[in-house]
Design a protein around this motif. Structure first.
Motif, PDB file in Angstrom:
ATOM      1  N   SER A 129       0.842  -1.200   0.000  1.00 40.35           N
ATOM      2  CA  SER A 129       0.000   0.000   0.000  1.00 40.35           C
ATOM      3  C   SER A 129       0.874   1.246   0.000  1.00 40.35           C
ATOM      4  O   SER A 129       2.087   1.172   0.178  1.00 40.35           O
ATOM      5  N   ASP A 196      -6.032   3.221  -4.742  1.00 43.29           N
ATOM      6  CA  ASP A 196      -7.472   3.494  -4.691  1.00 43.29           C
ATOM      7  C   ASP A 196      -7.687   4.967  -4.308  1.00 43.29           C
ATOM      8  O   ASP A 196      -7.971   5.294  -3.151  1.00 43.29           O
ATOM      9  N   ASP A 198     -10.075   6.998  -5.210  1.00 42.29           N
ATOM     10  CA  ASP A 198     -11.471   7.270  -4.823  1.00 42.29           C
ATOM     11  C   ASP A 198     -11.687   7.043  -3.330  1.00 42.29           C
ATOM     12  O   ASP A 198     -12.346   7.835  -2.652  1.00 42.29           O
ATOM     13  N   ALA A 199     -11.141   5.931  -2.833  1.00 43.82           N
ATOM     14  CA  ALA A 199     -11.293   5.607  -1.404  1.00 43.82           C
ATOM     15  C   ALA A 199     -10.533   6.602  -0.538  1.00 43.82           C
ATOM     16  O   ALA A 199     -10.989   6.969   0.551  1.00 43.82           O
ATOM     17  N   ASP A 202     -12.628   9.740  -0.389  1.00 44.45           N
ATOM     18  CA  ASP A 202     -13.773   9.495   0.500  1.00 44.45           C
ATOM     19  C   ASP A 202     -13.353   9.576   1.963  1.00 44.45           C
ATOM     20  O   ASP A 202     -14.042  10.173   2.795  1.00 44.45           O
ATOM     21  N   ALA A 231      -6.266   0.073  -6.426  1.00 43.18           N
ATOM     22  CA  ALA A 231      -7.590   0.524  -6.877  1.00 43.18           C
ATOM     23  C   ALA A 231      -8.636  -0.567  -6.638  1.00 43.18           C
ATOM     24  O   ALA A 231      -8.425  -1.724  -6.983  1.00 43.18           O
ATOM     25  N   GLY A 232      -9.738  -0.157  -5.990  1.00 42.63           N
ATOM     26  CA  GLY A 232     -10.826  -1.081  -5.717  1.00 42.63           C
ATOM     27  C   GLY A 232     -10.734  -1.780  -4.371  1.00 42.63           C
ATOM     28  O   GLY A 232     -11.680  -2.433  -3.937  1.00 42.63           O
ATOM     29  N   GLN A 233      -9.593  -1.621  -3.673  1.00 40.81           N
ATOM     30  CA  GLN A 233      -9.401  -2.333  -2.398  1.00 40.81           C
ATOM     31  C   GLN A 233      -9.523  -1.432  -1.174  1.00 40.81           C
ATOM     32  O   GLN A 233      -9.439  -1.900  -0.047  1.00 40.81           O
ATOM     33  N   GLY A 234      -9.708  -0.148  -1.390  1.00 38.80           N
ATOM     34  CA  GLY A 234      -9.981   0.753  -0.275  1.00 38.80           C
ATOM     35  C   GLY A 234      -8.756   1.251   0.472  1.00 38.80           C
ATOM     36  O   GLY A 234      -7.623   1.184  -0.016  1.00 38.80           O
TER      37      GLY A 234
END
Length: 246
Positions: A129, A196, A198-199, A202, A231-234
Protein backbone atom coordinates in the motif's frame (compact mmCIF):
# COMPACT_ATOMS: atom_id res chain seq x y z
CA UNK A 1 -18.84 12.62 -16.50
CA UNK A 2 -20.42 15.42 -14.51
CA UNK A 3 -18.13 18.03 -12.98
CA UNK A 4 -17.54 17.55 -9.28
CA UNK A 5 -19.20 20.22 -7.16
CA UNK A 6 -16.97 22.35 -4.95
CA UNK A 7 -19.75 22.69 -2.36
CA UNK A 8 -19.16 20.24 0.51
CA UNK A 9 -22.01 17.74 0.91
CA UNK A 10 -22.14 15.43 3.92
CA UNK A 11 -21.44 11.82 2.86
CA UNK A 12 -23.87 9.02 3.75
CA UNK A 13 -23.14 6.71 6.67
CA UNK A 14 -22.18 9.30 9.29
CA UNK A 15 -23.35 8.95 12.91
CA UNK A 16 -22.71 12.34 14.48
CA UNK A 17 -24.45 11.82 17.82
CA UNK A 18 -22.48 8.70 18.92
CA UNK A 19 -19.27 10.44 17.83
CA UNK A 20 -20.04 13.53 19.92
CA UNK A 21 -21.05 11.39 22.91
CA UNK A 22 -17.81 9.41 22.69
CA UNK A 23 -15.78 12.65 22.66
CA UNK A 24 -17.67 14.07 25.65
CA UNK A 25 -16.82 10.93 27.65
CA UNK A 26 -13.06 11.47 27.23
CA UNK A 27 -10.89 13.35 29.71
CA UNK A 28 -7.62 13.17 27.77
CA UNK A 29 -6.06 11.98 24.51
CA UNK A 30 -7.92 9.04 22.96
CA UNK A 31 -6.14 5.70 22.76
CA UNK A 32 -5.64 4.33 19.26
CA UNK A 33 -8.56 1.94 19.72
CA UNK A 34 -10.94 4.71 20.86
CA UNK A 35 -9.74 7.08 18.11
CA UNK A 36 -10.53 4.41 15.52
CA UNK A 37 -13.95 3.87 17.09
CA UNK A 38 -14.58 7.59 16.64
CA UNK A 39 -13.47 7.45 12.99
CA UNK A 40 -15.71 4.42 12.40
CA UNK A 41 -18.74 6.53 13.39
CA UNK A 42 -17.89 8.61 10.30
CA UNK A 43 -17.65 5.61 8.00
CA UNK A 44 -13.84 5.55 7.91
CA UNK A 45 -12.33 2.09 7.33
CA UNK A 46 -9.91 0.97 10.03
CA UNK A 47 -7.80 -2.17 10.49
CA UNK A 48 -9.32 -5.33 11.93
CA UNK A 49 -8.06 -5.55 15.50
CA UNK A 50 -8.83 -6.84 18.97
CA UNK A 51 -7.76 -5.87 22.48
CA UNK A 52 -5.86 -8.49 24.46
CA UNK A 53 -5.33 -8.34 28.21
CA UNK A 54 -3.31 -11.56 28.45
CA UNK A 55 -0.87 -13.60 26.37
CA UNK A 56 -3.57 -16.21 25.84
CA UNK A 57 -6.00 -13.62 24.49
CA UNK A 58 -3.33 -12.23 22.17
CA UNK A 59 -2.73 -15.70 20.75
CA UNK A 60 -6.46 -16.31 20.31
CA UNK A 61 -6.88 -13.01 18.44
CA UNK A 62 -3.89 -13.77 16.18
CA UNK A 63 -5.44 -17.16 15.44
CA UNK A 64 -8.76 -15.46 14.62
CA UNK A 65 -7.16 -12.93 12.23
CA UNK A 66 -5.41 -15.80 10.37
CA UNK A 67 -2.59 -13.63 8.98
CA UNK A 68 0.50 -11.73 10.23
CA UNK A 69 -0.32 -9.21 12.95
CA UNK A 70 1.09 -6.18 14.69
CA UNK A 71 0.97 -5.85 18.47
CA UNK A 72 0.81 -2.39 20.10
CA UNK A 73 0.39 -1.13 23.63
CA UNK A 74 -2.94 0.56 24.42
CA UNK A 75 -2.38 3.24 27.05
CA UNK A 76 -3.72 6.78 27.47
CA UNK A 77 -0.33 7.59 29.03
CA UNK A 78 1.69 6.48 25.98
CA UNK A 79 0.70 8.36 22.84
CA UNK A 80 3.82 7.57 20.81
CA UNK A 81 4.14 3.79 20.83
CA UNK A 82 7.21 3.68 18.56
CA UNK A 83 9.10 6.04 20.83
CA UNK A 84 8.27 3.74 23.75
CA UNK A 85 9.35 0.69 21.69
CA UNK A 86 5.95 -0.76 22.57
CA UNK A 87 5.05 -2.05 19.11
CA UNK A 88 6.00 -5.22 17.21
CA UNK A 89 5.25 -5.98 13.55
CA UNK A 90 4.80 -8.97 11.24
CA UNK A 91 4.17 -11.60 13.91
CA UNK A 92 2.88 -14.92 12.65
CA UNK A 93 3.54 -17.64 15.23
CA UNK A 94 2.41 -18.51 18.76
CA UNK A 95 5.93 -17.97 20.07
CA UNK A 96 6.41 -14.56 18.43
CA UNK A 97 2.98 -13.28 19.53
CA UNK A 98 3.49 -14.45 23.13
CA UNK A 99 7.00 -12.98 23.35
CA UNK A 100 5.85 -9.71 21.76
CA UNK A 101 3.04 -9.35 24.30
CA UNK A 102 5.53 -9.70 27.18
CA UNK A 103 8.09 -7.38 25.57
CA UNK A 104 5.51 -4.67 24.87
CA UNK A 105 4.21 -4.58 28.45
CA UNK A 106 7.79 -4.44 29.76
CA UNK A 107 8.81 -1.72 27.28
CA UNK A 108 5.75 0.39 28.09
CA UNK A 109 6.38 0.28 31.84
CA UNK A 110 10.08 0.93 31.29
CA UNK A 111 9.19 3.98 29.19
CA UNK A 112 6.66 5.30 31.69
CA UNK A 113 6.57 3.68 35.11
CA UNK A 114 3.04 3.58 36.47
CA UNK A 115 1.45 4.04 33.03
CA UNK A 116 -2.15 2.88 32.83
CA UNK A 117 -2.10 -0.04 30.40
CA UNK A 118 -5.49 -1.09 29.03
CA UNK A 119 -3.98 -4.00 27.12
CA UNK A 120 -2.29 -4.81 23.83
CA UNK A 121 -3.91 -4.33 20.44
CA UNK A 122 -3.63 -7.30 18.08
CA UNK A 123 -4.01 -5.82 14.61
CA UNK A 124 -3.99 -7.20 11.07
CA UNK A 125 -0.99 -6.21 8.98
CA UNK A 126 -1.96 -4.32 5.84
CA UNK A 127 -0.42 -5.55 2.59
CA UNK A 128 1.25 -3.58 -0.19
CA UNK A 129 0.00 0.00 0.00
CA UNK A 130 0.90 3.69 -0.08
CA UNK A 131 1.16 5.40 3.31
CA UNK A 132 -0.61 8.73 3.59
CA UNK A 133 -1.22 11.20 6.42
CA UNK A 134 -4.41 13.03 7.41
CA UNK A 135 -4.33 15.59 10.18
CA UNK A 136 -6.40 18.38 11.67
CA UNK A 137 -5.64 21.17 14.09
CA UNK A 138 -8.15 23.64 15.46
CA UNK A 139 -7.03 27.17 14.69
CA UNK A 140 -8.57 29.95 16.86
CA UNK A 141 -9.14 32.11 13.75
CA UNK A 142 -9.86 29.68 10.92
CA UNK A 143 -11.39 26.73 12.77
CA UNK A 144 -10.67 23.17 11.66
CA UNK A 145 -7.58 23.19 9.41
CA UNK A 146 -6.99 19.93 7.52
CA UNK A 147 -3.56 18.66 6.46
CA UNK A 148 -2.98 15.67 4.20
CA UNK A 149 -0.22 14.22 2.10
CA UNK A 150 2.54 11.62 2.07
CA UNK A 151 2.60 9.71 5.35
CA UNK A 152 4.63 7.16 7.27
CA UNK A 153 8.15 8.26 8.11
CA UNK A 154 8.10 10.83 5.30
CA UNK A 155 5.73 13.34 6.92
CA UNK A 156 8.46 15.23 8.76
CA UNK A 157 11.23 14.54 6.23
CA UNK A 158 9.64 15.42 2.88
CA UNK A 159 6.73 17.59 4.08
CA UNK A 160 4.71 16.75 0.95
CA UNK A 161 1.52 18.18 2.46
CA UNK A 162 -1.41 20.44 1.60
CA UNK A 163 -3.66 22.49 3.89
CA UNK A 164 -7.40 23.18 3.56
CA UNK A 165 -10.32 24.30 5.77
CA UNK A 166 -12.93 21.69 6.77
CA UNK A 167 -15.36 20.51 5.57
CA UNK A 168 -14.12 19.61 2.11
CA UNK A 169 -15.88 18.55 -1.07
CA UNK A 170 -14.54 15.73 -3.24
CA UNK A 171 -13.66 18.36 -5.84
CA UNK A 172 -11.60 20.33 -3.28
CA UNK A 173 -9.81 17.17 -2.15
CA UNK A 174 -8.88 16.04 -5.66
CA UNK A 175 -7.64 19.53 -6.47
CA UNK A 176 -5.50 19.52 -3.33
CA UNK A 177 -4.18 15.98 -3.94
CA UNK A 178 -3.02 17.05 -7.39
CA UNK A 179 -0.69 19.56 -5.71
CA UNK A 180 1.21 16.70 -4.03
CA UNK A 181 4.29 15.00 -5.47
CA UNK A 182 2.83 11.81 -3.95
CA UNK A 183 -0.08 11.93 -6.40
CA UNK A 184 2.21 10.57 -9.12
CA UNK A 185 2.96 7.57 -6.90
CA UNK A 186 -0.75 7.02 -6.24
CA UNK A 187 -1.51 7.11 -9.96
CA UNK A 188 1.01 4.31 -10.56
CA UNK A 189 4.57 4.68 -11.82
CA UNK A 190 6.98 2.27 -13.53
CA UNK A 191 4.35 -0.40 -14.02
CA UNK A 192 2.97 -0.27 -10.47
CA UNK A 193 -0.79 -0.60 -10.07
CA UNK A 194 -2.61 2.66 -9.30
CA UNK A 195 -3.83 3.17 -5.74
CA UNK A 196 -7.47 3.49 -4.69
CA UNK A 197 -7.65 7.29 -5.05
CA UNK A 198 -11.47 7.27 -4.82
CA UNK A 199 -11.29 5.61 -1.40
CA UNK A 200 -8.61 8.08 -0.28
CA UNK A 201 -10.79 11.02 -1.34
CA UNK A 202 -13.77 9.49 0.50
CA UNK A 203 -11.70 9.02 3.66
CA UNK A 204 -10.37 12.60 3.64
CA UNK A 205 -13.91 13.88 3.02
CA UNK A 206 -15.26 11.95 6.02
CA UNK A 207 -12.45 13.06 8.33
CA UNK A 208 -13.04 16.66 7.22
CA UNK A 209 -16.70 16.36 8.25
CA UNK A 210 -15.69 14.88 11.61
CA UNK A 211 -13.36 17.85 12.06
CA UNK A 212 -16.08 20.33 11.08
CA UNK A 213 -18.86 18.73 13.12
CA UNK A 214 -16.74 18.32 16.26
CA UNK A 215 -14.37 21.28 15.98
CA UNK A 216 -15.45 22.46 19.45
CA UNK A 217 -14.58 19.06 20.93
CA UNK A 218 -11.40 18.14 19.01
CA UNK A 219 -8.09 20.01 19.22
CA UNK A 220 -6.12 17.66 16.99
CA UNK A 221 -6.45 14.61 14.73
CA UNK A 222 -3.42 12.65 13.52
CA UNK A 223 -3.96 9.66 11.21
CA UNK A 224 -0.61 8.15 10.23
CA UNK A 225 -0.31 5.96 8.41
CA UNK A 226 -3.45 5.71 6.35
CA UNK A 227 -2.69 2.81 4.02
CA UNK A 228 -4.10 3.27 0.52
CA UNK A 229 -4.43 -0.11 -1.17
CA UNK A 230 -4.63 -0.86 -4.90
CA UNK A 231 -7.59 0.52 -6.88
CA UNK A 232 -10.83 -1.08 -5.72
CA UNK A 233 -9.40 -2.33 -2.40
CA UNK A 234 -9.98 0.75 -0.27
CA UNK A 235 -7.98 2.28 2.55
CA UNK A 236 -7.24 1.32 6.16
CA UNK A 237 -6.41 3.57 9.10
CA UNK A 238 -3.45 1.81 10.71
CA UNK A 239 -2.81 4.30 13.51
CA UNK A 240 -4.70 7.32 14.81
CA UNK A 241 -4.45 9.86 17.59
CA UNK A 242 -7.24 12.24 18.60
CA UNK A 243 -6.74 14.94 21.23
CA UNK A 244 -9.96 16.47 22.59
CA UNK A 245 -10.10 20.20 23.29
CA UNK A 246 -9.86 21.17 26.95
Amino acid sequence: ASRLSSTPTRPAGIDRDPARLLLKQQNGPLTEQTAKQLLSHYGVRVTREYLATSEEMAMAHWSNIKSPVALKVVSPDILHKTEAQAIRLNLNSEESVTQAYRDIIAAALNYRAGAKIEGVLVQEMVGQSHEMFIGMVRDPTFGAVMTFGLGGIYVEVLKDLVFRLAPLSRHDILEALNELHAMKLLQGVRGQAPADIDALVDCIERVSWLAADCSDNIAEIDINPLCVLAAGQGVRVVDALVIPSC
